[in-house]
Structures are given as C-alpha cells and as structure tokens.
Design a protein around this motif. Sequence first.
Motif, mmCIF file in Angstrom:
data_model
loop_
_atom_site.group_PDB
_atom_site.id
_atom_site.type_symbol
_atom_site.label_atom_id
_atom_site.label_comp_id
_atom_site.label_asym_id
_atom_site.label_seq_id
_atom_site.Cartn_x
_atom_site.Cartn_y
_atom_site.Cartn_z
ATOM 1 N N ASN A 1 -2.711 -8.599 -0.833
ATOM 2 C CA ASN A 1 -1.763 -7.939 -1.729
ATOM 3 C C ASN A 1 -0.574 -8.829 -2.082
ATOM 4 O OD1 ASN A 1 -3.188 -5.572 -2.131
ATOM 5 N ND2 ASN A 1 -2.398 -4.630 -0.255
ATOM 6 N N GLU B 1 3.600 1.430 -1.596
ATOM 7 C CA GLU B 1 3.944 1.528 -3.014
ATOM 8 C C GLU B 1 2.797 2.157 -3.816
ATOM 9 O OE1 GLU B 1 5.376 -2.170 -4.678
ATOM 10 O OE2 GLU B 1 5.227 -1.410 -6.717
ATOM 11 N N MET B 2 1.550 1.801 -3.456
ATOM 12 C CA MET B 2 0.391 2.406 -4.137
ATOM 13 C C MET B 2 0.393 3.921 -3.976
ATOM 14 S SD MET B 2 -2.766 -0.002 -2.923
ATOM 15 C CE MET B 2 -2.433 -1.721 -2.591
ATOM 16 N N GLU C 1 4.216 -5.886 6.620
ATOM 17 C CA GLU C 1 3.833 -6.781 5.524
ATOM 18 C C GLU C 1 4.766 -7.990 5.479
ATOM 19 O OE1 GLU C 1 2.219 -4.781 2.189
ATOM 20 O OE2 GLU C 1 2.932 -6.275 0.756
ATOM 21 N N VAL D 1 -1.389 -1.600 -7.678
ATOM 22 C CA VAL D 1 -0.558 -0.532 -8.243
ATOM 23 C C VAL D 1 -0.848 -0.402 -9.740
ATOM 24 C CG1 VAL D 1 1.779 0.320 -8.610
ATOM 25 C CG2 VAL D 1 1.217 -0.839 -6.479
ATOM 26 N N LEU E 1 2.942 5.894 -3.104
ATOM 27 C CA LEU E 1 4.083 6.484 -3.811
ATOM 28 C C LEU E 1 3.768 6.620 -5.305
ATOM 29 C CD1 LEU E 1 7.073 4.557 -2.167
ATOM 30 C CD2 LEU E 1 6.571 6.986 -1.881
ATOM 31 N N ALA E 2 3.078 5.619 -5.848
ATOM 32 C CA ALA E 2 2.830 5.582 -7.291
ATOM 33 C C ALA E 2 1.672 6.466 -7.730
ATOM 34 C CB ALA E 2 2.567 4.141 -7.728
ATOM 35 N N LEU F 1 -4.052 1.550 -10.022
ATOM 36 C CA LEU F 1 -3.961 2.959 -9.618
ATOM 37 C C LEU F 1 -3.170 3.791 -10.631
ATOM 38 C CD1 LEU F 1 -3.491 2.461 -5.788
ATOM 39 C CD2 LEU F 1 -5.393 3.658 -6.889
ATOM 40 N N VAL F 2 -2.127 3.201 -11.172
ATOM 41 C CA VAL F 2 -1.321 3.943 -12.143
ATOM 42 C C VAL F 2 -2.150 4.231 -13.402
ATOM 43 C CG1 VAL F 2 0.716 3.823 -13.638
ATOM 44 C CG2 VAL F 2 0.899 3.171 -11.235
ATOM 45 N N GLU G 1 0.826 -1.207 0.000
ATOM 46 C CA GLU G 1 0.000 0.000 0.000
ATOM 47 C C GLU G 1 0.864 1.263 0.000
ATOM 48 O OE1 GLU G 1 -3.989 -1.705 2.197
ATOM 49 O OE2 GLU G 1 -2.220 -1.445 3.423
ATOM 50 N N ARG H 1 -4.337 7.482 -12.915
ATOM 51 C CA ARG H 1 -3.702 8.720 -12.460
ATOM 52 C C ARG H 1 -4.448 9.962 -12.968
ATOM 53 N NH1 ARG H 1 2.895 8.229 -12.920
ATOM 54 N NH2 ARG H 1 3.290 7.356 -10.855
#
Lengths: 464, 200
Positions: free
Chosen positions: B113, A149-150, B84, B178, A152-153, B181-182, A147, B185
């Motif tokens: 995750n 990393e999420m 984690e 990720v 940060l991204a 989400l990317v 998370e 953006r």
Amino acid sequence: MNTLFDKIWDSHVVQIVKDGPTQLYIDRLYCHEVTTPQAFQGLRQRGLKVFRPQQVFAMPDHNIQTHDQDKPVADPVGRKQIDTLDKNCKEFGVTEFKMNTPENGIIHVVGPETGLSLPGMTIVCGDSHTSTHGAMGAVAFGIGTSEVEMVLASQCILQQKPKSMRISINGTLKPGVTAKDVALYLMSQLTTSGATGYFVEYAGDVVRNMSMEGRLTLCNLSIEMGARGGFVAPDEKTFAYIKGKKYAPKGDDWERAVAYWKTLKSGDDAVFDREVTYDAADIEPRITYGTNPGMGIAINGTISTLDEIPESDQASFKKSLKYMGFEPGEKLLGHPIDYVFLGACTNGRIEDFRAFASLVKGHHKAPNVVAWLVPGSWAVAQQIKNEKLDKVLSEAGFEIRQPGCSACLAMNDDKVPAGLYSVSTSNRNFEGRQGPGSRTILASPLVAAAAAITGKVTDPREFM
Amino acid sequence: MKQKFNVITSSCIPLPLENVDTDQIIPARFLKATDKEGFGDNLFRDWRYNKDGSLKKDFVLNDPSYSGCILVAGKNFGSGSSREHAAWAIAGYGFRVVISSFFADIHKNNELNNFVLPVVVTEPFLKELFDSIAKDHKTQVKVDLPNQTVTNMATGKSEHFEINGYKKHCLMNGLDDVDFLVQNRDKVEAFEKNRKTWNR
C-alpha cells in the motif's frame, strides 16, 4: 470448506476483484489515536466523508497516562495525537469514547464489554490485537493505516482470503494453567510465523470450557503465531456474556440475533487447510525467555541449548539471549525480577485482576519490585471496586492505576528501564517493547502475581 | 508515496536476521506523528543508534560499503504490530523493494500500500543472495515487476515471484485501493440492502 470462517467471510464478500483480492464488507471499524491520523488526513486530501460513520467507534488508549487522567497528557506529541483523534471524530461524525470518561479503555477490552463486537461480524482496527474480538465469534483482524482509510472511505477492505486452520486443545487444564499459558504454549509449538496466512478457529474441550475472558486472551494472542486472526464459535456462554450490554441487540432483535448466531459453527463436514490438536495435560504455567513470544518454556523448564537450535536460527537465538542476559540451558525459576505489569488487551480484564488478587491475598509485594496494575477499561476499574479487589490488592501493597495500554508498549510514561526484568501479562517481549533496553518475560496473571510477591520467577502453584 | 513501479536494478542492504518485528523496524516511541513524513530517520532506530544518538558502527545501515534501494531480510520479516509506520520508515529511508523468504501478512500489505514491493523468494535463493552480498557488497539484484522475476546478477540465478494481477496493475500505474473502493461504492450500497440491520 464449510468452516465457520468461510461462512462469515463469504457472507461479507461484496465482489471478487478480477485477478485480485476480495472486496470485503466490514461491520465494525475501531479507531485509536496512533494508527488513524494519516487515514483521516487521506480522506481530507481526497475530499471524502466517512462512508458509514455509525459503524465506526473511536477511543484513545495507547498514549494515555495511567494516573491523573483528569489532566492532559504531559508529552506534547502524544497529546497531539489524542487531540487529533478528538478533532477527526468531531469533523467526520464518528462516536468517540474520550479519555477519562466511563466508556474509555483499551479498544479490545471495551469493544466486547459494551456489546459493540458481536458474533458473525467482520471487525477491523489499525491494531494487530484486533483478533481479540474473535472471542465473540467474529472475524476480526488488524490492518494498516491505508486500510483504515479504505474502510473509512467505503466500509470495505481489499483482502486475499486467508486459509483456515483449526487448533483444538482437548482434555482439562491443570490447576494454575490459564488461557495465557495455553496461548504461550501454542506459540512455542507453532512458532511466531506458524499460522501466518491462516485464520484460526480455536476448538476442543479446553476452549469450550474457557470463560469469555479466557477466550478473549486466547484470541488476542493469535497474531503472535502469525495468524491473521483467531476466533471461537459462539455458544450459550457467548450469548449470556453479550445479553444486556449497552450496544447489544434488544427485544425482538435479540431473539433474531441469537437465532442467527446459533447457526454460526463449522459444519461436521468442514475441511480446514490445516488442523492441529494439543493435549491440555502437556501445558504448564509458562514464561518466555527470548525476544519473540514463541521463545517460551514451562515455568520450571530450561532454555534450549545451542545444539538444539537449527543452524539457520542460531544467530537470532544468540542475539536474543544476549539481549535478555540469559544463557542457553539456563533455568529461570528463582531468577530475580524488577517489574511486574498486570494489564493490556491481553490480560487487563476483571478475571485477570481476580486471579492476581487471589494469589497475592495474605502476602505482600516484594520491596524491590515495582508493580503496575492497570485495568483494561474504566468498566473493569469499577468492577474491581465493586468486588472490593482493590482492598485486597492494597493490603498486599499494590496500587491500581488508571486504564490504558500502558507498559505493554510504553508509549506513555510507564517504561521499564534498560537492563531490568519485567514479568508482564502483555503480549510481546520484543526488544525495547516496554522501554528501550527493557527485558520482558511474558506470563499469566498468576505467574506475574507470584513474581510480584517473591521478587523472582516463581511457580504460582507454590501459593495455591 | 504513489511511485510507479517497473524494473529496478540495485545493490542491496543485507539483514540476515529472522523474525524482524515491526517494533525493531520502528519503535513505538516514534509512532506519535500525525503525518507520514520523517519515519525513515528512525528506521531500525535502536539497532542503528546508541542511546546518545551516535551511530552503532556495526549495524549494516551504518556501513558505507553497503548501499541500494533493496533490503534483503531473513524469514518472517515484519512480524508483530500492524503499524504502517514500519512501511513508511522503509519507504522513507528510500527502499523500493524488500526481499525475504517469508513476510508477516499485515506488514506485507502495508508495504504494497506504500509502493514498496515485497518479493518472496525461496530459502536457497535467499541464502545464496546473502552469500553473494557477503562476498561482494555491491552485488546487484534485478527486480522485474512486469515479468515477476527477481535475479541475483552475481550468480545469474533468477526466480519467479507472486503478486496478484490487480495489485501489480496498481503498482505499475500508481493507483491505490482507496481510489478503487470509492469507485465501487454503488456495489457496497447494493450489498447493504440485503444485510440484517441488527448485526451491524
């Protein structure tokens, strides 16, 4: 409905994913050296940059030694984590408060004291005690490294919206009862999973009258009831605390900010998924006796007997007492102890040092006790000097160490040896938390101070 | 790590203790790595090994009569620290599924995750499963993600478990958040335009 939690959460929703979680916007990400290396590495592997580096602040705190910080960390593996954080911050353009610099300290102490954590914000960090920042009136919670990393991204995280819960503590606390005792009391009432799935709003007379430091302690321990986070609606006390801090809004921005912050409260018609109320008169100075923070008693109380424990819990209860070397039905007052730890993101603030110093003033540390007094940040360390508390403490036989997480989780050299008892102002009494085999008794700074001068579990009110 | 998940049938490793915290799953002194590898070796370190590094014979992971990629644990599994590394240790050891009647929030997300499936079952189902495993250490459990069912093959008892549609899709297709989400953006940039700058 119409709770402060709803207001802050809902104003940060970027979108709700179909059949899925919420994409939540994050105002502030904090990074420390232990839970971020793999997140930065993930970015590198994906060829990504940090999306909003100006909203990310980093500082090493877990591995840091609490003496001679001008020298590198002795343990090569711990040092590598700190070096990796330095390298990652430099490469990705993230502001870092480096080890042994005036802005460094434990993230959850530094964030509020520099004005980086503000009312109405969403704040995350790869650390379960991120709930601490809730004391500023923010929605703050701990996350895992994926998370991190999420965020940060994308400056966002995917989360299911937690349910809301209000915990009110009404009346007036008795002398010698602190925010830490309130939190330990709540955990024993609700258990360590009683608030799982919830975000907690703390309310009632006790919370309103609590200092900002006290609220930080209370919110810090939200996770120990299982809660995702906990917060206090901001009020004049909050604004006064923030005003003038380095990163706080200034000038016209300050006026606009305060006007907005004043709207941050639950409506009179707010409906919580769960609501509980406690009476301050029922709370005594407290200690824990077991291996989770919910296993606690009033300082002059007795451990439960086996027949008072539900059958399904008995195996864990017995395992826990065996580890601690206690018996069911035992009273702990007068039990000898070996170590005292004042510090951590729970109780490493100036008010905690004032409380400890006020109690030991005119007394002397018991010769058999090893005491570690570790300020939560360099700013706290400086304030201790400004208030000449260092003199009081040194006359009573105590030495003040340099800031860091220290014996709270013993990632540095501050480890309690196996089988020995530590009265600790930290947040967890899990098996081995303060070193393999260590036995932790969680308590307030006042209870820790009383134990430090007698060498035994002692009611601090004897010295007040 | 991005292992696609579908149906798993396996024997189980039982851990009938409540409130197993992440400090027990992986103690803090083993959190110093800067990658995700090797944590499985130290899973449940202080319950599994003596101080001198020898095995603790009475701990379940050291009992050769138990095996499998499903961990069955008492309620409130994964409480405490957000590390984690606990999920990396569980995945690294080879577990694909953790069954309990209750999970701590952060740890549950961390498992998901890392493509480890946390399956929440009722207390009676859990108790019966522990009983089945105690009777026959080779008791099989079937976890069917597409149909969201978990079955104790010894008794035939089956339960539905919850997982949101998005995460289920991710697990079955080896996608992570990720990636999602990317791709989104632009929505974040649009959101930021309406934000007050002094509060960021």
